[in-house]
Design a protein around this motif. Sequence first.
Motif, PDB file in Angstrom:
ATOM      1  N   ALA A 102     -89.214  79.617  51.743  1.00  0.00           N
ATOM      2  CA  ALA A 102     -88.898  78.518  52.632  1.00  0.00           C
ATOM      3  C   ALA A 102     -88.161  77.328  51.477  1.00  0.00           C
ATOM      4  O   ALA A 102     -86.815  76.375  51.467  1.00  0.00           O
ATOM      5  N   ASN A 163     -79.842  79.529  54.375  1.00  0.00           N
ATOM      6  CA  ASN A 163     -80.947  80.272  54.423  1.00  0.00           C
ATOM      7  C   ASN A 163     -80.235  81.031  53.190  1.00  0.00           C
ATOM      8  O   ASN A 163     -80.815  81.872  53.413  1.00  0.00           O
ATOM      9  N   THR A 214     -81.235  77.345  49.467  1.00  0.00           N
ATOM     10  CA  THR A 214     -81.479  77.045  50.932  1.00  0.00           C
ATOM     11  C   THR A 214     -81.802  75.481  52.059  1.00  0.00           C
ATOM     12  O   THR A 214     -82.367  74.911  50.912  1.00  0.00           O
TER      13      THR A 214
END
Length: 245
Positions: A102, A163, A214
């Motif tokens: 992430a 993402n 991302t």
Amino acid sequence: MAITEQEPLQTLQPELGTNGFAVVPGIFTSQEVAAILQEIERADSLKDTFRKSGGLFAIRQFLKEIPETRALIFNARLKQLINRLFGSNYFVVKSIYFDKPAASNWFVSYHQDLTISVDRKAAVAGFGPWTVKQDQFAVQPPVPLLENIFTVRIHLDDTDAANGALNVVPGSHRKGIYRPENIDWAVEKEHTCCVPEGGIMIMQPLLLHSSGRTQNSRSRRVIHIEFSDREMPNGLKWAERLAVL
């Protein structure tokens, strides 16, 4: 273009031929995805084939390093799809696991997948240039061999532009070696390949593709598997030759 479960499987063949890619949802259930991830989490990440940093976690020779995943990955749905699209003679020649965390700021510019992994370096006509990383040999083979390979990307997370979904240039796989600096954006179009969790993206290695950074808090975990039905010339061997179970 995403292929829904209701559409005939044979529509994938012209899609792949024209665009060089297709997205197929529903190959793995949520339970199957969870089981694959559980085996990955159990693996010994200290091995040389594991690469881990704040922005990337990758496992080279994935199916060799974590053989417990093979039966989970080659379920009846994936095997049927491969056999009907490409025939029963194809085998695995490369497998890699990528985790784009992430917090990743990792960006990959447009490129083609031009190298294969082999067991050693040898003087073979049409093969070159060569690279070696951690005793793994990679080489660019002749274009016909690259055109014979197909890649299956198994998505273990919902993946979209936020993402790190792949961006591709549809049809670029039919133009041989296509240098990114020569892309004519007045002619070419860009497409973002959104893939749901448990779905796959099938693509040709010569398809121009890139991956953005991302932009949200979601991971993008992908198992990348390449297949061929050809053996190497002059005694060369694939570094990671595995039968489809």
